[in-house]
Design a protein around this motif. Structure first.
Motif, PDB file in Angstrom:
ATOM      1  N   ARG A  58       1.880  -4.162 -15.963  1.00  0.00           N
ATOM      2  CA  ARG A  58       2.413  -3.010 -15.241  1.00  0.00           C
ATOM      3  C   ARG A  58       3.484  -3.437 -14.238  1.00  0.00           C
ATOM      4  N   ARG A  59       3.325  -4.615 -13.653  1.00  0.00           N
ATOM      5  CA  ARG A  59       4.292  -5.100 -12.667  1.00  0.00           C
ATOM      6  C   ARG A  59       5.663  -5.304 -13.311  1.00  0.00           C
ATOM      7  N   ARG A  60       5.679  -5.886 -14.500  1.00  0.00           N
ATOM      8  CA  ARG A  60       6.957  -6.096 -15.184  1.00  0.00           C
ATOM      9  C   ARG A  60       7.598  -4.764 -15.560  1.00  0.00           C
ATOM     10  N   GLN A  61       6.787  -3.826 -15.985  1.00  0.00           N
ATOM     11  CA  GLN A  61       7.320  -2.494 -16.290  1.00  0.00           C
ATOM     12  C   GLN A  61       7.936  -1.870 -15.043  1.00  0.00           C
ATOM     13  N   MET A  62       7.268  -2.038 -13.911  1.00  0.00           N
ATOM     14  CA  MET A  62       7.773  -1.474 -12.660  1.00  0.00           C
ATOM     15  C   MET A  62       9.028  -2.208 -12.185  1.00  0.00           C
ATOM     16  N   ASN A  63       9.138  -3.508 -12.492  1.00  0.00           N
ATOM     17  CA  ASN A  63      10.363  -4.242 -12.169  1.00  0.00           C
ATOM     18  C   ASN A  63      11.559  -3.628 -12.892  1.00  0.00           C
ATOM     19  N   VAL A  64      11.375  -3.324 -14.183  1.00  0.00           N
ATOM     20  CA  VAL A  64      12.445  -2.690 -14.960  1.00  0.00           C
ATOM     21  C   VAL A  64      12.793  -1.319 -14.372  1.00  0.00           C
ATOM     22  N   GLU A  65      11.758  -0.559 -14.007  1.00  0.00           N
ATOM     23  CA  GLU A  65      11.979   0.770 -13.427  1.00  0.00           C
ATOM     24  C   GLU A  65      12.694   0.675 -12.086  1.00  0.00           C
ATOM     25  N   LEU A  66      12.283  -0.275 -11.246  1.00  0.00           N
ATOM     26  CA  LEU A  66      12.912  -0.421  -9.935  1.00  0.00           C
ATOM     27  C   LEU A  66      14.379  -0.793 -10.076  1.00  0.00           C
ATOM     28  N   ASP A  69       0.858  -1.179   0.000  1.00  0.00           N
ATOM     29  CA  ASP A  69       0.000   0.000   0.000  1.00  0.00           C
ATOM     30  C   ASP A  69       0.897   1.233   0.000  1.00  0.00           C
ATOM     31  N   ALA A  70       0.781   2.052  -1.036  1.00  0.00           N
ATOM     32  CA  ALA A  70       1.650   3.228  -1.127  1.00  0.00           C
ATOM     33  C   ALA A  70       1.498   4.152   0.075  1.00  0.00           C
ATOM     34  N   GLY A 121       2.504  -5.612  -5.610  1.00  0.00           N
ATOM     35  CA  GLY A 121       1.570  -6.725  -5.490  1.00  0.00           C
ATOM     36  C   GLY A 121       0.173  -6.428  -5.998  1.00  0.00           C
ATOM     37  N   ALA A 122      -0.229  -5.156  -5.995  1.00  0.00           N
ATOM     38  CA  ALA A 122      -1.587  -4.802  -6.414  1.00  0.00           C
ATOM     39  C   ALA A 122      -1.687  -4.481  -7.903  1.00  0.00           C
TER      40      ALA A 122
END
Length: 256
Positions: free
Chosen positions: A174-182, A89-90, A168-169
């Motif tokens: 989008r999760r894979r995109q955020m993995n690359v960004e992280l 949760d952000a 997780g949400a």
């Protein structure tokens, strides 16, 4: 401190007692994350992943064992601002802008955000939100809110970064995109990172080491080093070597 692990849990035990029953959340847990490394903690629900992280953050006490964060006790490390944390949760304050949400840890530590205006702007740009400094959380997508949360976790320039299912949400794309960004963000900061996740793909893509836990009681059963060079791209997800490693981790998770 040279030679001191960024995160160290040594023979840590934790038991919850409710209504006369005892639940052994962690038993003899050992974990060492070298400075500047990225470690993913993976296991079934109820294996104690989040409990271990909360103990490392000083949010929960442990019954036995030793915990050190950059050579310090967890509560000391957290109070000094050398740790950052991002949860699933952000948890952004809806009445504060992106910039003012990012500055919140500085205020908690008694620091004047005005003196860190350059750092705040730099982090907002780093997470890809330049131009959204004055936006409110309700005006952002779920992925954008998580980016604000990650920027907030980095504003004190932490030596150690904790992340508990930060994506997780999100949907798989989008999760894979955020993995690359992280990965990109982490490579710029090089904090010692510990990620709690249920996603094998996410763990292998992001981590230098994947730590596999089993439940009842919660414990580490294997530490697997990830051999893929950085920077890693989304193409890695479709390679034979990637699937071989994720299959190996799945077998360990299922006790095979």
């Amino acid at each position: 401190m040279e030679g001191v692990p960024g995160i160290s849990l040594s023979n840590v035990c934790k038991t919850y007692r409710t209504r006369g029953a005892e639940i052994v959340a962690l038993e003899g847990m050992n974990l060492e994350c070298p400075p500047g490394s990225f470690t993913a903690l993976i296991g079934p629900s109820g294996c104690g992943k989040s409990t271990a992280m909360r103990i490392a953050l000083g949010l929960e006490d442990h019954d036995a064992g030793e915990v050190r964060i950059a050579g310090q006790a967890p509560a000391t490390a957290t109070a000094s601002g050398i740790t950052g944390v991002a949860f699933q949760d952000a948890a952004l304050l809806p009445w504060r802008s992106v910039a003012r949400n990012v500055s919140l840890p500085l205020e908690v530590l008694g620091r004047d955000p005005q003196r860190y205006s350059h750092e705040i702007a730099k982090l907002i740009e780093l997470v890809g939100l330049k131009g959204y400094e004055n936006s409110l959380p309700g005006q952002l997508s779920g992925g954008m809110r998580q980016r604000v949360s990650i920027a907030r976790s980095l504003i004190t320039s932490p030596e150690v970064l904790f992340m508990d299912e930060p994506f997780g949400a999100l949907d798989q794309i989008r999760r894979r995109q955020m993995n690359v960004e992280l990965q990109r963000i982490w490579q710029e900061t090089r904090s010692t990172a510990l990620l709690v996740t249920h996603g094998i793909d996410e763990a292998v893509f992001l981590a230098d080491y994947v730590v596999v836990m089993h439940a009842n009681p919660g414990r580490v059963v294997e530490v697997i080093e990830v051999p893929f060079p950085r920077p890693r791209t989304e193409d890695l997800f479709s390679t034979h070597a990637f699937h071989e490693l994720t299959d190996r981790i799945a077998r360990v998770l299922h006790g095979n």
